[in-house]
Design an enzyme around this catalytic site. Structure first.
Site, mmCIF file in Angstrom:
data_model
loop_
_atom_site.group_PDB
_atom_site.id
_atom_site.type_symbol
_atom_site.label_atom_id
_atom_site.label_comp_id
_atom_site.label_asym_id
_atom_site.label_seq_id
_atom_site.Cartn_x
_atom_site.Cartn_y
_atom_site.Cartn_z
ATOM 1 N N SER A 97 74.233 93.444 98.896
ATOM 2 C CA SER A 97 73.410 94.415 98.157
ATOM 3 C C SER A 97 73.041 95.530 99.118
ATOM 4 O O SER A 97 72.194 95.353 99.999
ATOM 5 C CB SER A 97 72.141 93.747 97.628
ATOM 6 O OG SER A 97 72.453 92.840 96.605
ATOM 7 N N LYS A 172 72.549 97.017 90.542
ATOM 8 C CA LYS A 172 71.730 96.026 91.256
ATOM 9 C C LYS A 172 70.381 96.622 91.618
ATOM 10 O O LYS A 172 69.339 95.968 91.468
ATOM 11 C CB LYS A 172 72.467 95.552 92.524
ATOM 12 C CG LYS A 172 71.673 94.584 93.413
ATOM 13 C CD LYS A 172 71.499 93.203 92.793
ATOM 14 C CE LYS A 172 70.495 92.330 93.531
ATOM 15 N NZ LYS A 172 70.984 91.783 94.793
ATOM 16 N N LYS A 240 63.447 94.639 100.916
ATOM 17 C CA LYS A 240 64.687 95.312 101.327
ATOM 18 C C LYS A 240 65.298 96.048 100.140
ATOM 19 O O LYS A 240 65.733 97.199 100.252
ATOM 20 C CB LYS A 240 65.681 94.275 101.878
ATOM 21 C CG LYS A 240 66.965 94.868 102.428
ATOM 22 C CD LYS A 240 68.146 93.935 102.250
ATOM 23 C CE LYS A 240 69.200 94.589 101.408
ATOM 24 N NZ LYS A 240 70.285 93.693 101.012
#
Lengths: 297, 297
Positions: A97, A172, A240
């Site tokens: 990701s 995502k 993150k």
């Protein structure tokens, strides 16, 4: 098929095992010790990512963040050194990701070197990785997607081609924005209800099925009430991902005020020793602010 | 049964009609002109709320805000002047959406005057009021709730007793917090996706069924993409409800940072002439900030 896999961590190891267990020849490169579960298979260890890419037709990446992908692809001993290579056209499939914008740049560079690129970030966590039930959001040329789909199906179930390169990563990020903000929504609503003297469990029940209903109200709302904050998905990982959203927003020129504020609430959790709790513990940041828990532990 | 109804507006009129159409004797008091639909029934017009309460066993309120309820109950010619009255113990049922804390004070005063109180705010809007399909969130003594339940069932379908007085209003506020913040969540996610170059419709589709899924992603996400901002539920009404949340939060001493920020985004809409659009138009505030629409009109 000869398949490379770079990034044998908590997620990558079970994912790579599904590939080798399906009969593929796995090629790996890792600077740290090879996980026992992988060492016990027919997987062959290579000196570096370039060596993996030289032998493999498809190279999977599952590493922590954008700079890690850049290093594996374009650093010394990286995948790019082996491109285009011989035989059929190689494919890089990045399941990490990372930044959607960086992904577009990486894909363009890989294309220019005579290979194809698929961004295919996942959701579903360690449980989904082990069960081969990951949700996989893809950005790729449709023909390239079709070529790697049988491999992705060994690792996940709900696999969508959203658009071209970068669109998988964008999806995502969008997912992580909604999940974080829906957690904050449920947290603020249950905290208000609790401090106002209502039973948060009954309020949650009354709200299910109406316009306030969501998967987060269902799953994370219950965690907040039952005080079960064992992960799940850790606050520090969601931090993150929200950083990817806010950094990306800055690059493309949009403002995400609610996401920015939610990221700060996660920072409140991290500052209070909760970085390794499940992200539903975001409610504890709100509880700290209001000096009142939604429910007793 | 003799039933009073104060507040014959867009919501109150169809609700009152369901009661009279079920054969109840309706008593109304309105300072403005009696709606034609009500005038055409057997409803009897009284001089004021006190006169309504003198004759009725149950008095419903459906008025705009907290001060309106206070005025109808405790102002000159208000319900309180007729309490406790004769015959069976009277019940005040407030179906307006108002302050949970004020509701507890109102209920205590009504109880002290020898009558019962039910707070029963609704969701479902004008469509739900006309179709008698409102969701009704109640705070009351269980025995009192049981007494008025057959009447509530003439107006709504999903009727929950959440707890004691005030808990119905608290649940409504919690509902409106989640709905507003989930709209903001979907708005930020789709705006990010669109500006990053992805197709927001495909991103929305990919996110349905995962952890980002919600009724808001389903319904309001589609409105954002199709640019259908006709109400629905108006921005200005949601502004009122978020004001109840923030005012209430201040009174009980909790902080709702995400709700406060979402209220400001709705204020951006109002400041740009969108107060009468559906609340999914909150995305337009984000679009203004980012100088980019999620989709073309």
């Amino acid at each position: 098929m000869k398949i490379g896999f770079i990034g044998l961590g908590i997620m990558g190891t079970p994912m790579a095992l599904h590939l080798v267990n399906a009969g593929h020849q796995l090629l790996v490169a890792t600077r740290s010790r090879l996980p026992d579960a992988v060492a016990a298979t027919t997987a062959a260890r290579c000196a570096n990512a370039a060596e993996v890419a030289r032998q493999a037709e498809v190279v999977f990446l599952m590493v922590p963040d954008t700079p890690d992908v850049e290093q594996v692809l374009f650093g010394p001993g990286g995948v790019a050194e082996a491109l285009p290579g011989e035989g059929s056209r190689k494919v890089v499939v990045d399941m990490s990701s990372i930044s959607p914008m960086a992904t577009k740049a990486f894909a363009a560079k890989i294309n220019a070197l005579g290979a194809d690129y698929v961004d295919a970030p996942v959701s579903g966590g360690e449980v989904g990785a082990k069960a081969a039930s990951l949700t996989i959001m893809c950005g790729a040329d449709p023909a390239v997607f079709e070529r790697v789909l049988p491999l992705l199906q060994l690792m996940g179930k709900n696999i969508t081609l959203v658009g071209g390169n970068g669109d998988g990563q964008t999806t995502k990020v969008a997912n992580q924005i909604i999940v974080a903000l829906n957690i904050a929504a449920v947290g603020e609503a249950l905290l208000f209800a609790s401090k106002a003297g209502a039973d948060p469990a009954k309020v949650r029940q009354a709200l299910m099925g109406g316009f306030a209903s969501s998967r987060i109200l269902e799953v994370h709302g219950e965690r907040m009430i039952k005080r079960t904050f064992n992960p799940g998905f850790r606050i520090k990982l969601h931090q993150k991902d929200l950083n990817l959203a806010l950094q990306g927003a800055r690059e493309i020129g949009v403002a995400l005020p609610q996401t920015a504020s939610a990221a700060q609430l996660m920072q409140v959790c991290a500052a209070n020793g909760m970085a390794d709790l499940d992200h539903s513990a975001l409610v504890r940041a709100l509880e700290l602010l209001g000096n009142h828990p939604v429910a007793e532990a």
